[in-house]
Design an enzyme around this catalytic site. Sequence first.
Site, short mmCIF file in Angstrom:
data_model
loop_
_atom_site.label_atom_id
_atom_site.label_comp_id
_atom_site.label_asym_id
_atom_site.label_seq_id
_atom_site.Cartn_x
_atom_site.Cartn_y
_atom_site.Cartn_z
N ASN A 3 0.77 -1.24 0.00
CA ASN A 3 0.00 0.00 0.00
C ASN A 3 0.81 1.30 0.00
O ASN A 3 0.27 2.35 -0.31
CB ASN A 3 -0.92 0.04 1.22
CG ASN A 3 -1.97 -1.04 1.17
OD1 ASN A 3 -2.70 -1.16 0.20
ND2 ASN A 3 -2.02 -1.84 2.21
N TYR A 4 2.07 1.24 0.40
CA TYR A 4 2.79 2.49 0.62
C TYR A 4 4.01 2.72 -0.26
O TYR A 4 4.44 3.83 -0.44
CB TYR A 4 3.21 2.59 2.08
CG TYR A 4 2.07 2.88 3.01
CD1 TYR A 4 1.58 4.18 3.14
CD2 TYR A 4 1.47 1.88 3.75
CE1 TYR A 4 0.52 4.46 3.99
CE2 TYR A 4 0.41 2.15 4.60
CZ TYR A 4 -0.06 3.44 4.72
OH TYR A 4 -1.10 3.72 5.56
N ILE A 5 4.62 1.62 -0.71
CA ILE A 5 5.85 1.78 -1.47
C ILE A 5 5.53 1.84 -2.95
O ILE A 5 4.92 0.91 -3.49
CB ILE A 5 6.81 0.62 -1.16
CG1 ILE A 5 7.31 0.74 0.28
CG2 ILE A 5 7.97 0.60 -2.15
CD1 ILE A 5 8.05 -0.49 0.77
#
Length: 572
Positions: free
Chosen positions: A530-532
């Site tokens: 979800n974030y990288i």
Amino acid sequence: MTYCDIKKLTAEKREAKWWLEQENKKQGDRWTTLQHNGILFSPEYEPLPPNIMVKYNKKPVKLDSKNSNNSLNITAEEGAVFLAQKMEQDDRLAEKDKKRKKAIDDPVFTTNFWNDWKKVLGPNHIIKDLKGVDFSPVQKYIVERSNNKKSAKKAMSKEEKKEEKEQKDAVKDLYGYAVIDGVKIPIGGYAVQPPGLYIGHGNHPLRGRIKKRIQPTDVIINVSKTNIPKCSINGKPCKWGAVVEDHEVTWIASYRHPLTEELTHIFLKRDESHFVCSSDQEKFEKAKKLGENIEEIRKKYTKDLSSSKSETRQLATAVYLLDVLAIRPGTEKNEEKESDTLGLTTLKCSNIKFDIGNHVTINFSGKSSIEFKKKFKVSSIVYKNLQGSCEEKDKKKELFPNVNATSLNGYLKTLLPDLTAKNFRTWKASSILQEELDENIPDPDTPTYEKKLMYDRANIKVALELNHKKLGGSSDRVEKLKEKISEYKEKKKNAKTPKQKASAQKSIDLNTAKLEEAENNVATSTSKVNYISPQIVVAWCKKAEMPIEKIYNKASLTKFIWAMSTPSTWKF
DNA sequence: CCCCCGACTTGGCGCTACGCGA
DNA sequence: TCGCGTAGCGCCAAGTCGGGGG
């Protein structure tokens, strides 16, 4: 073919029907045509054998297993099975972790359960309290039943296995796909939630309550009205609660959560939905933009740190913390229905400690009741502002009384258009990974596992920053890994050939990385998915000649297909 | 204008299929 | 080939955030 594949098609292939549909779409519409076959309801309750009974005050009591005509749509026996299952799960997990608390010893859990089960038992039932009920015969039976099922499955012939798989696939074929603008896309979780116990995370006030069985009349279907799917429950025809045709949303069906009354949606499978793909892409673009403007943003809020207006000062101080910590923004919560967890804008003075030398410690229970604790240095003006909010010794006082999620996002928009608080988490995660990988660009002929370790270590750093933690105790795992490592070290010492030595070294390296993860109790998958930004990973893999499939699983490769053509020179 | 809620993303957990080492 | 450990997947809870309705 998914949307993401279609995007990859070259311009001359644009005569595809799909593109026509897209061009004819009205502003705000997500789709033109949507077809599917509805959703799958929970199976009917299967009664226990007649001789399986709970005991009440030591005497066997046969509970009703047929009548589910009550507000929860379950039978009395079914309720007992729910609790017995929970007890069995707790017992099993307590073997691994002795400190683990059991639901049956938790008075909130048992009171909640009893109040709901009482409704199913009815007013004149022999069972008058939960304390006198012995669920162990039911618990014992369900363990046996599950073991029997397992061994029966093992004993199945090839043909039987094949037949079972075909039956499963037939259900999936029927309910598992939606056709959107002519493109077939899998649906994620097309079955309504079965009845059961509400568990929740942390000390949720509703824990132990019974979730009723969802009926077709509870369900709203979203579909092209020219193609309304037939409603069917356990082979019998039924009626949908409602049928809508809302082109502006991406869900297939929705119903109220039986306890929280929040809407629950049935969406497309996240890895293969083109809606998810493109919003993901946008998310990372936005995060990159935040990075490109961060110096200017810092300049702006630094100025506001000493504003004469208290509200502005608080907003700027909050953004400072957001920039440093990348914690979640935090929204108002209903304490009767939700756990009392916090975020940036809901922090209390009791969550901050002032130490010497402009050091502060922030400590609170965040999303899913996961502890956040960090000591760090702030600028003297921020220190002064924070202390100013908490001058009076009232610990219940809010750290930012004039700031809430809405005003914070409003302020962020004055710093950069469209900026929201959660963008900071994405930006921070991706920029940390970029930095780490920049420092670790392996020689192409480095062994693949070593390259993988470089990525994994960087990913661990990101997960630590985002405070993605595993809750369960890991001491067991840590010990085991330490043992394994010393075992391999011994092996390396005694190795006779260089090949043996290298293989032992490889095992040492791999297990050391696992140990690092276990010791920190860190969970890397959420940040990875979800974030990288996958563009960072793709670019690095190309530079390092690292096969991308070693980093992303099949699902992520699909979800990130839009990033696969990123050039090796690309930077976040 | 504010607050409630709809829609969507983020998140950890447990189970299981599968792959790997002995 | 077998047992064991774990990645990955599905489940469902728990957040964010903006827009709509009063």
